[in-house]
Every structure is written in C-alpha cells, then in structure tokens.
Design an enzyme around this catalytic site. Structure first.
Site, PDB file in Angstrom:
ATOM      1  N   GLY A  96       0.790  -1.220   0.000  1.00  0.00           N
ATOM      2  CA  GLY A  96       0.000   0.000   0.000  1.00  0.00           C
ATOM      3  C   GLY A  96       0.824   1.273   0.000  1.00  0.00           C
TER       4      GLY A  96
ATOM      5  N   ASN B 273      -8.207   3.869   8.527  1.00  0.00           N
ATOM      6  CA  ASN B 273      -7.552   2.734   9.161  1.00  0.00           C
ATOM      7  C   ASN B 273      -7.644   2.755  10.685  1.00  0.00           C
ATOM      8  OD1 ASN B 273      -5.746   5.015   8.499  1.00  0.00           O
ATOM      9  ND2 ASN B 273      -4.280   3.923   9.760  1.00  0.00           N
TER      10      ASN B 273
ATOM     11  N   GLN C 246      -7.611  -0.452   3.612  1.00  0.00           N
ATOM     12  CA  GLN C 246      -8.487  -1.052   4.623  1.00  0.00           C
ATOM     13  C   GLN C 246      -9.805  -1.553   4.041  1.00  0.00           C
ATOM     14  OE1 GLN C 246      -7.772  -1.716   7.795  1.00  0.00           O
ATOM     15  NE2 GLN C 246      -5.751  -0.793   7.681  1.00  0.00           N
TER      16      GLN C 246
ATOM     17  N   SER D 199      -3.159  -3.389  -0.327  1.00  0.00           N
ATOM     18  CA  SER D 199      -2.053  -4.175   0.222  1.00  0.00           C
ATOM     19  C   SER D 199      -2.542  -5.569   0.570  1.00  0.00           C
ATOM     20  CB  SER D 199      -1.495  -3.485   1.473  1.00  0.00           C
ATOM     21  OG  SER D 199      -0.302  -4.104   1.894  1.00  0.00           O
ATOM     22  N   GLY D 200      -1.786  -6.595   0.175  1.00  0.00           N
ATOM     23  CA  GLY D 200      -2.229  -7.975   0.323  1.00  0.00           C
ATOM     24  C   GLY D 200      -2.407  -8.441   1.753  1.00  0.00           C
ATOM     25  N   HIS D 201      -1.577  -7.959   2.672  1.00  0.00           N
ATOM     26  CA  HIS D 201      -1.617  -8.512   4.031  1.00  0.00           C
ATOM     27  C   HIS D 201      -2.796  -7.989   4.851  1.00  0.00           C
ATOM     28  CE1 HIS D 201       0.087  -5.143   6.574  1.00  0.00           C
ATOM     29  NE2 HIS D 201       0.391  -4.708   5.379  1.00  0.00           N
TER      30      HIS D 201
ATOM     31  N   THR E 248      11.841  -7.690 -11.099  1.00  0.00           N
ATOM     32  CA  THR E 248      11.324  -9.043 -11.314  1.00  0.00           C
ATOM     33  C   THR E 248      10.065  -9.263 -10.484  1.00  0.00           C
ATOM     34  OG1 THR E 248      13.566  -9.865 -11.693  1.00  0.00           O
ATOM     35  CG2 THR E 248      11.875 -11.500 -11.157  1.00  0.00           C
TER      36      THR E 248
ATOM     37  N   CYS F 177       1.819   1.856  11.807  1.00  0.00           N
ATOM     38  CA  CYS F 177       2.973   2.587  11.283  1.00  0.00           C
ATOM     39  C   CYS F 177       3.454   3.666  12.242  1.00  0.00           C
ATOM     40  CB  CYS F 177       2.624   3.209   9.933  1.00  0.00           C
ATOM     41  SG  CYS F 177       2.162   1.986   8.702  1.00  0.00           S
TER      42      CYS F 177
END
Length: 396
Positions: free
Chosen positions: A72, A152, A180, A200-202, A238, A326
């Site tokens: 993110g 968030n 979120q 964001s994936g997590h 990559t 954060c």
C-alpha cells in the site's frame, strides 16, 4: 482463555492456509522468471496474468489496469508522485484530507518540499470529509484529489462516490487509498469514478510485501521504479510471483466470502460497541456509529493512557492497538483523533479493536470483561480520575 485473541486485523491479518498452499509451488518448483522465454518461465507469466484478472474482476476493472507493487505505501507514493510529475504542466495543487494514512500525508509533505501546494480538508466529528470544503478547495490548477476509502484507525467510510463525481465533473484525477476497504467492502471503480486505487495484500489474509495500484487506462502516470520493462514498462523489477499468486487467491476468497463476513463481523462489532459503551463509564466511540468498516471499533477512555491499556491487554492474551501500526512507536496522540476534535488527554486513551473472519463471540465477551477490569484498575491509580470523582461527589 489460554489462546491469543487477535483483534488487530487492521494492522495485519493472518495469511489464509489456502493462500499459502497456492503460493508454495512458486518458491521451489515453478521458480522461473516470468520475463524469460522457456516453459518454466511462461507458466509463471500465466499465473501472474490469472491473478491480475481475478483482481481486475473484483473491481470492475480491466486486467491491464492492475499494476503489482510491494504494498500500500508504494502504491500511495506512486499515485501521488507519479501524478504530480506527469501533470505538473497543468498545475501543482493537490487536495487530500487531514485523516489520511501517513503514506499519503508524508508523500504530500515530500511534494510540498518540491514546490507543490497541498490542501488538507477537514472532517466532521465522525471523521467524514466535509464535501463543501472539498468543493471550495478546488482551483484551476488542481490536478489530484486523494481521499482514503475508509479510515484505518476509526473505520469511518468516506462518501467516495460523491467525491468521485465531484472530481470527474471538474476534470480532476481521483485516487483512493483502499488498503483497509479492499476485500472488506464491494468496490467498483467505474461506479465510484475512481482513477487510481491502492491496496495491500496482508490486509485481506494475503501475504506481506505485495499490493497493487489500479490505474485507469489513459492516465499518463509516470513510472515509479526504473530498470526494466515489467508491468508494461511502468514498474521495473522481477515480479514477486509467489506474492502475486497469493494476493490473487486472497482476493478471490475475499470476494467469495465478503457478504458472509460483513454480516458476521458487523454483528460482533455492534455487540462489542454496545457492551463497552454500556458497561464502562466515561468512554466514547470514535468514528461513525453505522457507516464504518464491518470489523472496526475504536474507543477513547478518559483518565487512562492507551499504552498502559494495551500492555495489560497483552498480558491477558489480547492483541489490540491504539491506532495505525505505522506510528505505534510515537508518543504523540493520533492525528486522526485530533482531527475529529478530541482533546489530547482523551486521544491518548484510545483503543482500536479490529475483528477478523475467525473472531468469535466468546472472544468478544472475554475482551470486554478484561477491558472493564483493566480500565477500572488504571483509573484507581489515576490522580486525574481521583480528582474527578471527588468533584463529582461534591456536586451531588
């Protein structure tokens, strides 16, 4: 209760076993570089394309509008800095809100140091952006509006469709930080007139270190990372194939289970809110009472320090937070809570509880009991609460 109770899903989520299983072959067996030409590589290129298609479908977007990133924060940085650089000839004015994630606010500070002007729009006491202030802030040189989909910390959902309509009518690009919201709420980029969207994936039971930026076709957004032709020459490096595959699987599961999770988490969230407000005195709910993320509850307790509450909850096996992960090392009160009008002393006593798909009613009831005990204990040691109690008795 011996096991850990995890109520900090806004900070990160547990990667689902199905996601891990889907990722594993791409670490060992299918390890090829998707940019190479042999079969070991081309099968990975196909896996990346499949994940891109799943994600695009979840937003009503086109696969070629999805660009994989490291998460993110990178997506937010790319959206703002890339737009600022690409559209500088049109103007150097950007509008955002006062309660954005620091990935947006600190990027705005960076752009200000480079000669851009940023207008930070106020929110009301529930954390909802003031649309009249937004409209009034628009100038001929405004090139971008960036407002998060849902906060968030306090969970408030913004009027994204209305903001998108304003931006479209004025010919201004619209970006939303949906870190979120994505996987928690249904989102359609065309319906909401969104030009760029970060995730964001997590945050949706996927892996860490992977995310994406949706970029509407036709936008001349500058590349953010240089060095290769990956991601249609817009984001070099990559491809993180295991991460991309995991994000695609997490997105697929999130879409398939969304309605069920919304209903379950909203019911548990409401039970949590009602019990805390009813059973603990001198506490307030932060954020909109109804128009909030299904899994979010944020409280401020008077006469205590949030950090002490967190430590004592951890001793009882409960994982929670006081706000954004954060800024967890900061002694300053949350900028979000200050923006909705809380005084410093009350903002310092905040607690954020964010539920997950595995959260149970038993865990919620246990957590409420422990919060009651800990808040009472902390207040019994507080000179401020003692003074308040004495004055209250005198008034009676």
């Amino acid at each position: 209760m011996d096991k850990k109770i995890y109520l900090d899903n806004a900070a990160t989520t547990k990667t689902r076993p199905e996601v891990v299983e889907k990722m594993l072959p791409y670490f060992t067996e299918s390890f090829g570089n998707p940019s190479s030409v042999y079969e070991l590589a081309t099968q990975n290129k196909k896996a990346v394309s499949e994940a891109r298609g799943i994600i695009a479908d979840s937003l009503g977007a086109k696969p070629e509008e999805i660009y994989f990133t490291a998460g993110g924060s990178e997506s937010d940085n790319w959206a703002l800095i890339g737009t600022a650089e690409a559209y500088a000839a049109k103007g150097k004015h950007i509008i955002t809100s006062k309660i954005e994630h620091h990935a947006i606010l600190h990027t705005c500070e960076y752009l200000e140091s480079r000669g851009y002007e940023i207008t930070y729009i106020d929110v009301d006491e529930n954390g909802v952006i003031k649309l009249d202030r937004l409209k009034a802030a628009i100038r001929p040189d405004t090139i971008l509006i960036s407002v998060m989909f849902a906060n968030n910390e306090i969970g408030t959902i913004q009027p994204i469709k209305e903001i998108g309509e304003i931006a479209k009518e004025k010919g201004i690009l619209f970006h939303t930080d949906a870190v979120q919201a994505y996987g928690q709420l249904p989102i359609n980029v065309d319906e909401y007139h969104i030009d760029m969207l970060s995730t964001s994936g997590h945050k949706l039971n996927g892996p860490k270190g992977i995310g994406f930026l949706y970029i509407r076709k036709g936008l001349k957004l500058r590349s953010f990372i240089h060095g290769g032709g990956q991601e249609r020459k817009r984001r070099a490096g990559t491809e993180n194939v295991p991460g991309i595959v995991g994000l695609g699987e997490a997105a697929r599961i999130a879409q398939a289970t969304m309605q069920e999770r919304i209903e379950k988490e909203s019911a548990l969230r409401d039970e949590l809110i009602e019990k805390v407000l009813k059973e603990i005195p001198y506490v307030r709910l932060n954020g909109h009472r109804k128009n909030r993320l299904p899994n979010n509850a944020n409280f401020s307790f008077q006469f205590i320090e949030g950090e002490s509450l967190l430590i004592m909850l951890d001793m009882q096996g409960i994982c929670a937070s006081s706000g954004s992960a954060c800024t967890s090392g900061s002694l300053d009160p949350s900028h979000v809570l200050l923006a909705i009008g809380l005084p410093h002393e009350i903002a310092h006593g905040s607690l954020r509880l964010t539920l997950g798909a595995d959260t149970t009613e038993e865990e919620i009831l246990y957590t409420v009991e422990k919060i009651k005990e800990i808040v009472a204990k902390l207040r019994s040691m507080s000179p401020l609460y003692e003074d308040f109690a004495k004055k209250n008795r005198i008034a009676e």
